[in-house]
Design a protein around this motif. Sequence first.
Motif, mmCIF file in Angstrom:
data_model
loop_
_atom_site.group_PDB
_atom_site.id
_atom_site.type_symbol
_atom_site.label_atom_id
_atom_site.label_comp_id
_atom_site.label_asym_id
_atom_site.label_seq_id
_atom_site.Cartn_x
_atom_site.Cartn_y
_atom_site.Cartn_z
ATOM 1 N N TYR A 159 36.002 -19.134 -6.152
ATOM 2 C CA TYR A 159 36.116 -19.925 -4.617
ATOM 3 C C TYR A 159 34.933 -20.387 -4.090
ATOM 4 N N ALA A 160 33.845 -19.464 -4.061
ATOM 5 C CA ALA A 160 32.600 -19.884 -3.476
ATOM 6 C C ALA A 160 31.876 -21.156 -4.199
ATOM 7 N N ILE A 161 32.299 -21.232 -5.498
ATOM 8 C CA ILE A 161 31.961 -22.406 -6.101
ATOM 9 C C ILE A 161 32.538 -23.641 -5.706
ATOM 10 N N GLU A 162 33.731 -23.480 -5.463
ATOM 11 C CA GLU A 162 34.396 -24.571 -5.078
ATOM 12 C C GLU A 162 34.108 -24.899 -3.558
ATOM 13 N N ALA A 163 33.751 -23.903 -2.801
ATOM 14 C CA ALA A 163 33.525 -24.008 -1.407
ATOM 15 C C ALA A 163 32.153 -24.907 -1.446
#
Length: 241
Positions: A159-163
Amino acid sequence: MIIDVHAHWGPWFFTMDVAGLSLAAMDRYGIDVSIVSATEAVIYDAPAGNRALAGFLATPTAARLYGYVTINPRRLAEGERDLRELLPTGRFVGVKIHTDYTGSPIPRLREALALVAEAGCPALVHTWGASVLDLAQVCLDTPGLRVIAGHMGADGHRYAIEAASGCDRLYLEPCYSHAPAGRIAEVVAGVDPRRLLFGTDSTLIDPASAYGAMAAADLDPETAELIAWRNAADLFDIPLG
């Protein structure tokens, strides 16, 4: 050169002796600068902890430390007062907000983070799982805000990569109480390396954990240098040399 952007000062409520060990840990692991929040401020009383930390940062012993002003989003008047009082000292360079200890999910941080944006400094915000996506959205909705996703979502690093891909003012800091294989390498491969920082969660977690995770990622020298200190020095405007 190493700058640790996620460290603490003061005793925890656990049965272990960690008070005052931040400098010893820095020496042991070659950490040149740490940015710390007062444990008292994070888990109990933000104004009292902030002022205790301010007193310590004013001593010669703390020359290698900078502070976070901890804000409780449920007590914004206190947070605004602390920002006005402590940021001008030059010893505080950012804001710390812990969502769990204050019972404040990230969507409820909008007013607190608006204060941070107005103050012109970055904020380190505790994230876990998909909450890092909420932090990215609040950042996008708040002009000028720069935020660091503490733990980069922990087990939610994807999710951090997406964020981070959707918000160029979101930075990722990786400390975590577990060390899943490939976690750091996957994030580095998917995110602009200029938005990655180094953090240990000392004194809560021994810095060996963060060091081992970074070593396992087998980073190229340029990326390793950006993460170790260059990005943090730029983000927090830390003078070096």
